[in-house]
Scaffold this motif. Structure first.
Motif, PDB file in Angstrom:
ATOM      1  N   THR A  42       0.846  -1.193   0.000  1.00  0.00           N
ATOM      2  CA  THR A  42       0.000   0.000   0.000  1.00  0.00           C
ATOM      3  C   THR A  42       0.882   1.245   0.000  1.00  0.00           C
ATOM      4  O   THR A  42       1.852   1.313   0.759  1.00  0.00           O
ATOM      5  N   VAL A  43       0.540   2.175  -0.861  1.00  0.00           N
ATOM      6  CA  VAL A  43       1.322   3.409  -0.981  1.00  0.00           C
ATOM      7  C   VAL A  43       0.382   4.599  -0.825  1.00  0.00           C
ATOM      8  O   VAL A  43      -0.707   4.611  -1.385  1.00  0.00           O
ATOM      9  N   ARG A  44       0.820   5.571  -0.054  1.00  0.00           N
ATOM     10  CA  ARG A  44       0.063   6.816   0.089  1.00  0.00           C
ATOM     11  C   ARG A  44       0.866   7.947  -0.558  1.00  0.00           C
ATOM     12  O   ARG A  44       2.087   8.022  -0.386  1.00  0.00           O
ATOM     13  N   ILE A  45       0.178   8.746  -1.324  1.00  0.00           N
ATOM     14  CA  ILE A  45       0.827   9.931  -1.909  1.00  0.00           C
ATOM     15  C   ILE A  45       0.010  11.153  -1.523  1.00  0.00           C
ATOM     16  O   ILE A  45      -1.211  11.153  -1.665  1.00  0.00           O
ATOM     17  N   ALA A  46       0.704  12.170  -1.037  1.00  0.00           N
ATOM     18  CA  ALA A  46       0.056  13.453  -0.776  1.00  0.00           C
ATOM     19  C   ALA A  46       0.729  14.487  -1.670  1.00  0.00           C
ATOM     20  O   ALA A  46       1.937  14.724  -1.577  1.00  0.00           O
ATOM     21  N   ALA A  60       5.382  16.436  -3.473  1.00  0.00           N
ATOM     22  CA  ALA A  60       4.700  15.178  -3.176  1.00  0.00           C
ATOM     23  C   ALA A  60       5.430  14.436  -2.068  1.00  0.00           C
ATOM     24  O   ALA A  60       6.668  14.405  -2.035  1.00  0.00           O
ATOM     25  N   GLU A  61       4.637  13.870  -1.173  1.00  0.00           N
ATOM     26  CA  GLU A  61       5.206  12.984  -0.171  1.00  0.00           C
ATOM     27  C   GLU A  61       4.682  11.578  -0.455  1.00  0.00           C
ATOM     28  O   GLU A  61       3.480  11.358  -0.576  1.00  0.00           O
ATOM     29  N   VAL A  62       5.616  10.639  -0.567  1.00  0.00           N
ATOM     30  CA  VAL A  62       5.269   9.252  -0.864  1.00  0.00           C
ATOM     31  C   VAL A  62       5.562   8.434   0.379  1.00  0.00           C
ATOM     32  O   VAL A  62       6.664   8.531   0.935  1.00  0.00           O
ATOM     33  N   ALA A  63       4.601   7.645   0.829  1.00  0.00           N
ATOM     34  CA  ALA A  63       4.770   6.947   2.097  1.00  0.00           C
ATOM     35  C   ALA A  63       4.375   5.482   1.979  1.00  0.00           C
ATOM     36  O   ALA A  63       3.352   5.136   1.395  1.00  0.00           O
ATOM     37  N   CYS A  64       5.232   4.634   2.559  1.00  0.00           N
ATOM     38  CA  CYS A  64       4.982   3.193   2.575  1.00  0.00           C
ATOM     39  C   CYS A  64       5.857   2.610   3.678  1.00  0.00           C
ATOM     40  O   CYS A  64       6.979   3.064   3.887  1.00  0.00           O
ATOM     41  N   LEU A 102      12.856  15.590  -9.099  1.00  0.00           N
ATOM     42  CA  LEU A 102      13.174  14.624  -8.039  1.00  0.00           C
ATOM     43  C   LEU A 102      13.162  15.270  -6.657  1.00  0.00           C
ATOM     44  O   LEU A 102      12.688  14.678  -5.692  1.00  0.00           O
ATOM     45  N   ASP A 103      13.688  16.490  -6.587  1.00  0.00           N
ATOM     46  CA  ASP A 103      13.781  17.095  -5.253  1.00  0.00           C
ATOM     47  C   ASP A 103      12.451  17.678  -4.774  1.00  0.00           C
ATOM     48  O   ASP A 103      12.380  18.252  -3.690  1.00  0.00           O
ATOM     49  N   SER A 104      11.410  17.510  -5.558  1.00  0.00           N
ATOM     50  CA  SER A 104      10.071  17.881  -5.074  1.00  0.00           C
ATOM     51  C   SER A 104       9.325  16.674  -4.504  1.00  0.00           C
ATOM     52  O   SER A 104       8.140  16.756  -4.186  1.00  0.00           O
ATOM     53  N   VAL A 105      10.028  15.555  -4.420  1.00  0.00           N
ATOM     54  CA  VAL A 105       9.416  14.343  -3.867  1.00  0.00           C
ATOM     55  C   VAL A 105      10.146  13.981  -2.576  1.00  0.00           C
ATOM     56  O   VAL A 105      11.369  13.926  -2.552  1.00  0.00           O
ATOM     57  N   SER A 106       9.405  13.794  -1.514  1.00  0.00           N
ATOM     58  CA  SER A 106      10.040  13.245  -0.316  1.00  0.00           C
ATOM     59  C   SER A 106       9.442  11.873  -0.031  1.00  0.00           C
ATOM     60  O   SER A 106       8.271  11.628  -0.290  1.00  0.00           O
ATOM     61  N   VAL A 107      10.288  10.999   0.462  1.00  0.00           N
ATOM     62  CA  VAL A 107       9.894   9.604   0.674  1.00  0.00           C
ATOM     63  C   VAL A 107       9.920   9.303   2.163  1.00  0.00           C
ATOM     64  O   VAL A 107      10.891   9.619   2.856  1.00  0.00           O
ATOM     65  N   LYS A 108       8.843   8.711   2.634  1.00  0.00           N
ATOM     66  CA  LYS A 108       8.797   8.244   4.018  1.00  0.00           C
ATOM     67  C   LYS A 108       8.666   6.728   3.999  1.00  0.00           C
ATOM     68  O   LYS A 108       7.769   6.191   3.323  1.00  0.00           O
ATOM     69  N   LEU A 109       9.519   6.049   4.727  1.00  0.00           N
ATOM     70  CA  LEU A 109       9.426   4.588   4.820  1.00  0.00           C
ATOM     71  C   LEU A 109       9.965   4.145   6.174  1.00  0.00           C
ATOM     72  O   LEU A 109      10.367   4.979   6.989  1.00  0.00           O
ATOM     73  N   GLY A 110       9.973   2.828   6.405  1.00  0.00           N
ATOM     74  CA  GLY A 110      10.577   2.302   7.632  1.00  0.00           C
ATOM     75  C   GLY A 110       9.872   2.767   8.890  1.00  0.00           C
ATOM     76  O   GLY A 110      10.521   3.045   9.899  1.00  0.00           O
ATOM     77  N   ASP A 111       8.549   2.867   8.861  1.00  0.00           N
ATOM     78  CA  ASP A 111       7.775   3.318  10.019  1.00  0.00           C
ATOM     79  C   ASP A 111       6.473   2.517   9.995  1.00  0.00           C
ATOM     80  O   ASP A 111       5.724   2.557   9.015  1.00  0.00           O
ATOM     81  N   SER A 142       7.278   0.091  -6.684  1.00  0.00           N
ATOM     82  CA  SER A 142       7.236   0.974  -7.862  1.00  0.00           C
ATOM     83  C   SER A 142       5.878   0.876  -8.550  1.00  0.00           C
ATOM     84  O   SER A 142       5.288   1.897  -8.920  1.00  0.00           O
ATOM     85  N   ASN A 143       5.363  -0.339  -8.672  1.00  0.00           N
ATOM     86  CA  ASN A 143       4.013  -0.468  -9.237  1.00  0.00           C
ATOM     87  C   ASN A 143       2.961   0.098  -8.279  1.00  0.00           C
ATOM     88  O   ASN A 143       1.940   0.635  -8.720  1.00  0.00           O
ATOM     89  N   GLY A 144       3.226  -0.013  -6.978  1.00  0.00           N
ATOM     90  CA  GLY A 144       2.329   0.584  -5.990  1.00  0.00           C
ATOM     91  C   GLY A 144       2.277   2.100  -6.133  1.00  0.00           C
ATOM     92  O   GLY A 144       1.205   2.716  -6.045  1.00  0.00           O
ATOM     93  N   ILE A 145       3.423   2.694  -6.362  1.00  0.00           N
ATOM     94  CA  ILE A 145       3.467   4.147  -6.564  1.00  0.00           C
ATOM     95  C   ILE A 145       2.712   4.515  -7.839  1.00  0.00           C
ATOM     96  O   ILE A 145       1.950   5.495  -7.875  1.00  0.00           O
ATOM     97  N   ALA A 146       2.896   3.710  -8.882  1.00  0.00           N
ATOM     98  CA  ALA A 146       2.199   3.991 -10.147  1.00  0.00           C
ATOM     99  C   ALA A 146       0.688   3.960  -9.948  1.00  0.00           C
ATOM    100  O   ALA A 146      -0.042   4.828 -10.447  1.00  0.00           O
ATOM    101  N   THR A 147       0.204   2.971  -9.194  1.00  0.00           N
ATOM    102  CA  THR A 147      -1.244   2.871  -8.940  1.00  0.00           C
ATOM    103  C   THR A 147      -1.753   4.102  -8.193  1.00  0.00           C
ATOM    104  O   THR A 147      -2.772   4.698  -8.566  1.00  0.00           O
ATOM    105  N   THR A 148      -1.048   4.461  -7.128  1.00  0.00           N
ATOM    106  CA  THR A 148      -1.514   5.582  -6.306  1.00  0.00           C
ATOM    107  C   THR A 148      -1.372   6.897  -7.060  1.00  0.00           C
ATOM    108  O   THR A 148      -2.249   7.771  -6.979  1.00  0.00           O
ATOM    109  N   ALA A 149      -0.298   7.040  -7.817  1.00  0.00           N
ATOM    110  CA  ALA A 149      -0.108   8.271  -8.597  1.00  0.00           C
ATOM    111  C   ALA A 149      -1.222   8.413  -9.626  1.00  0.00           C
ATOM    112  O   ALA A 149      -1.688   9.534  -9.902  1.00  0.00           O
TER     113      ALA A 149
END
Ligand code: MOS
Length: 743
Positions: A452-456, A463-467, A492-501, A520-527
């Motif tokens: 599951t991927v969340r994008i805000a 954009a913040e991408v979280a998984c 690229l620098d407009s994207v921040s990634v949150k993981l490991g939580d 990567s496919n999860g990000i594609a779906t959410t995007a």
């Protein structure tokens, strides 16, 4: 802006890592932090009859000593201790649970003190008395008592199950014109990640836990702790934003996290527990493997029969196993194949996944045997592989989604100069040294897992991408940022990634080389869901240039929603959001694996190695390795290339250095340190060339297969085969040390 997918993008977390800003599990300092030091058993099997903690408790600064008979309550059923990667058969280890000793080095106590130094000193003063029982730690003593594994029920194991036999292998083998049969040996090996296992546990006034843990799966650890301590998921947050190497050792929660939580709850203080390097050898390990392979071929150099028997090592309390032998029947075209696998239960900790588990060991044996068959057939080893090439998955007789192994062979051989190999052993020299050239094939799974991927996305174009996935050092932060940037049309620098939580959207453990394809496919779906919402808003605008556009007719690029048919029809993200009266769009989507039962998915590799051997001394140097890998679409040629380099270095270690040595009289690992457990150092690693072979694949929307493990499979065989070619001496027992060469 240029697309990022497929480029050599540097790690987005690189600066944080090299400046020390990236924090690891033992780096979180909080006021009042207490430090735990683990006390380990000095026998391999039996019971603790008494633990004397008086001297330890008397040390100034010691806060408590926890032992099995002096600890807070823990769950009493196996189910509570079963993590996602636990074997389906057996009872998971319970740290400090009772008086039973099941392996040497087992944790039997935790001394908690004001400083790590005090804790360690006091830990050395804890005295245990035991009732000893007879132990066995030698797989060669147990091989005749080894038992077939019971069928696995854990879904984690399902992808690795041994396949069914096919044809009439015994008859085909007996009738084969040319046969080779050999027994191959892989010792126990340990992961030795650079970062020591550590947990920092903070307990708040309501009993809620924040756990900074070294792990490949934060939600796996969360679930595990909830089970053991009877907590709810909202009471436990597990974080592991960075990991200094896992290689499989962090798929299962390790015992230090249990000890740290026990102590933090007992003291109502934050507690950190860090294992020593020596204690790291009390965790899992690559099981030793004794293998017999028989190959039957006809004189034309195609295979008639393959039989592969293996014995691997597990503990007395859990049956850890993978698809130990099935790789043999999968790789090459052969109508008759059978496999047998048995488990030797030893008084050791349970064995574990270690980079390309089962394949690294099994394919070492298979590809050594293929080299020996080539000798028997008087065929070039590469030519034999080409004659046995299979365009179909041999287990299910399915076509592949993609299989560019032929290209791996061709490009690898070209880059190496394989055509200049003189066939006879001992026929190539450089001064006083013998030169040998060997090659081998590698194969691994191309898996995908639900994620599951969340994008805000905010109106200012960030954009913040979280998984909840981990980045075990492979570059997951970076590929997530790349994919999100491309899918959302942002720099690229407009994207921040949150993981490991663990509080982030769900992800299984990072392992099996499955996270790159999954996330990567999860990000594609959410995007795509974010894009759809933006389009909905854009279409509502007065005189919208996208009034009639359907979702699949638009893409996000350069901060705009653009018609794919007519680039002049576009609405900026900021305008769409402003007109819609929102300043952020947030979507969270689960992506299931794109299962297509009609096609098989694997990654492949071809490794070519040159060794030089000093005849007098027997010293082997690996001078050149070419590794050609086909792993679907490569998201990042730089981080992927680094995975291949690391795999080759580890393959050198497997071939020539690595071996966990046990004194079977006392059941203890004798080289539990990285001075005496040899790994390749700079002087052992010379020229490595990585070739990432183009392999278009549409098994999932992005065509990604994963590259973390494949390149290690086959490296040890390529080197062993090169050693044979150099010396004429076949060593079937890893590591190939100089004494074995002189035997
Ligand atoms: Mo890998 S051995 O699945 O971390």
């Amino acid at each position: 802006m240029a697309p990022y997918i497929g480029t050599a993008t540097s790690r987005v977390d690189g600066a944080a890592k090299v400046t020390g800003a990236a924090k690891y599990a033992a780096d979180y300092n909080v006021p009042g932090l207490a430090h735990g030091s683990v006390v380990c058993s000095t026998i391999a099997k039996g019971r603790i009859t008494r633990i004397d903690t008086t001297a330890a408790m008397a040390v100034k600064g010691v806060l408590t000593v926890l032992t099995h008979d002096r600890r807070p309550p823990m769950a009493d059923n196996d189910e509570a201790y079963k993590d996602d990667a636990a074997p389906s058969v057996g009872s998971p280890f319970r740290p400090l649970y009772d008086d039973r000793i099941m392996f040497d080095g087992q944790p039997i106590g935790l001394v908690v003190a004001e400083t790590p130094e005090i804790a360690r000193l006091a830990a050395s003063l804890v005295r245990a008395e035991y009732h000893r029982e007879l132990h066995v730690t030698d797989v060669y003593r147990e091989r005749d008592r080894a038992v077939p594994p019971q069928p696995a029920t854990n879904p984690f194991e399902a992808g690795f199950l041994a396949p069914k036999p096919r044809g009439t292998p015994d008859r085909a083998l007996a009738a084969a014109a040319v046969r080779h049969e050999g027994e191959y040996h892989v010792p126990i090996e340990h992961h030795n990640p650079m970062e020591l296992y550590a947990s920092t546990v903070i307990v708040d006034g309501n009993g809620k836990l924040t756990v900074y843990d070294k792990t490949q799966g934060v939600q796996n650890v969360q679930k595990y702790l909830c089970g053991i301590f009877g907590l709810q998921p909202e009471d436990v947050r597990v974080l592991s934003p960075f990991m200094g190497g896992g290689f499989g050792s962090g798929l299962r929660p390790q015992f230090q996290v249990v000890l740290a939580v026990l102590a933090a709850r007992a003291l109502q203080r934050p507690v950190r527990v860090v294992l020593t390097r020596q204690q790291m050898y009390g965790l899992g390990y690559r099981p030793a493997m004794i293998q017999r392979i028989a190959l039957g071929a006809n004189t034309g150099g195609t295979l008639d029969a393959i039989t592969h028997d293996a014995i691997t090592v597990t503990s007395q309390y859990e049956d850890f196993h993978r698809q130990e032998t099935g790789w043999s029947g999968l790789l090459y075209k052969c109508d008759n194949a059978k496999y047998e696998h048995r488990l030797a239960r030893l008084d050791l900790a349970t064995s574990a996944d270690m980079r390309a588990p089962s394949a690294t060991s099994a394919v070492y044996a298979l590809e050594s045997a293929m080299d020996e068959l080539a000798v028997a057939l008087e065929l070039d080893p590469l030519e034999l592989r080409l004659r046995c090439y299979s365009d179909r998955d041999q287990h299910g007789d399915l076509p592949y989604g993609s299989k560019a192994l032929r290209e791996c062979y061709r490009q690898g051989a070209d880059a190496f100069g394989w055509d200049k190999r003189s066939p006879a052993p001992r026929s190539m020299r450089d001064g006083s040294e013998l030169v040998g050239w060997g090659m081998a094939t590698g194969i691994w799974e191309a898996l995908q897992v639900p994620i599951t991927v969340r994008i805000a996305l905010t109106a200012n174009g960030h954009a913040e991408v979280a998984c909840a996935t981990s980045d075990i050092g492979t570059g997951t932060y970076t590929i997530m940022a790349q994919v999100a940037a491309d899918m959302l049309g942002l720099p690229l620098d407009s994207v921040s990634v949150k993981l490991g939580d663990s509080s982030l959207p769900q992800s299984p453990v990072e392992g099996g080389s499955w996270i790159a394809a999954s996330v990567s496919n999860g990000i594609a779906t959410t995007a795509a869901a974010v894009r759809d919402e933006l389009l909905r808003l854009a279409r509502l605008m007065p005189d919208s240039p996208l009034a009639n556009a359907a979702p699949d007719e638009v893409a996000l690029a350069d901060g705009k929603l653009v018609s794919k048919r007519e680039a002049s029809r576009a609405v900026s993200i900021a305008d769409a959001m402003r007109h819609g009266g929102v300043d952020r769009i947030e979507r969270e989507k689960t992506t299931e694996p794109a299962h297509d039962a009609t096609r098989a998915n694997n990654t492949h590799a071809a490794t070519f190695a040159e060794v030089k051997v000093d005849e007098q001394l027997g010293v082997i140097r690996v001078m050149r390795v070419v590794s050609a890998v086909a792993a679907g679409r490569i998201l990042n040629t730089k981080t992927a290339g680094s995975q291949v380099l690391g795999s080759v270095v580890w393959g050198i270690g497997m071939a020539l250095h690595e071996e966990t040595l046990i004194d079977h009289r006392i059941g203890r690992i004798m080289n539990a340190n990285i001075a005496e457990y040899h790994v390749p150092v700079n002087a052992d690693v010379h020229d490595i060339k990585v070739i990432l072979v183009d392999e278009p694949d549409d098994s999932n929307p992005l065509g990604v297969k994963g590259i973390g493990e494949i390149a290690m499979v086959g490296v040890a065989a390529a080197i062993a085969n090169a050693v044979y070619h150099a010396t004429g001496k076949r060593v079937r027992d890893l590591p190939i040390t100089l004494d074995k060469l002189q035997r």
